[in-house]
Write an enzyme that holds these catalytic residues in place. Sequence first.
Site, PDB file in Angstrom:
ATOM      1  N   CYS A   1       0.838  -1.207   0.000  1.00 21.09           N
ATOM      2  CA  CYS A   1       0.000   0.000   0.000  1.00 21.09           C
ATOM      3  C   CYS A   1       0.876   1.261   0.000  1.00 21.09           C
ATOM      4  CB  CYS A   1      -0.905  -0.026   1.219  1.00 21.09           C
ATOM      5  SG  CYS A   1      -1.744   1.522   1.572  1.00 21.09           S
TER       6      CYS A   1
ATOM      7  N   CYS B   1       0.177   3.562   2.920  1.00 20.80           N
ATOM      8  CA  CYS B   1       0.716   2.991   4.162  1.00 20.80           C
ATOM      9  C   CYS B   1       2.207   3.268   4.275  1.00 20.80           C
ATOM     10  CB  CYS B   1       0.466   1.486   4.215  1.00 20.80           C
ATOM     11  SG  CYS B   1      -1.274   1.009   4.169  1.00 20.80           S
TER      12      CYS B   1
END
Length: 109
Positions: A29, A32
Amino acid sequence: MVHEISHEQVQETIQSHPLCIVNFGAPWCIDCRRAAPFYKKFSEEFTDVHFTHVDVGDREGQLREQLRGEYNVGHIPTMIFYKNGQEVDRIVEVQTPSELKQFIERCKA
């Protein structure tokens, strides 16, 4: 310090720490990975808060579906702040350090 925990350890962690933030994310991600450095920085600044990370990045998506049901995690990163075992608030797809810092300060109050 950010503590890596499994999804099985989330409830125990929430109950064991008066102030706790659970970060649901995955290595693949982009958001993230962008948030990780300032999440780590704030874990060292706010030492009264227990910072955790749960990797939801399984290939089949089964874990993501389970967490979607248990913790209402639709997008990552989702960071949920708990106080005395109860959810206070959550922030989804945090973009900036100041946004995360304000979230933590607001939840602690």
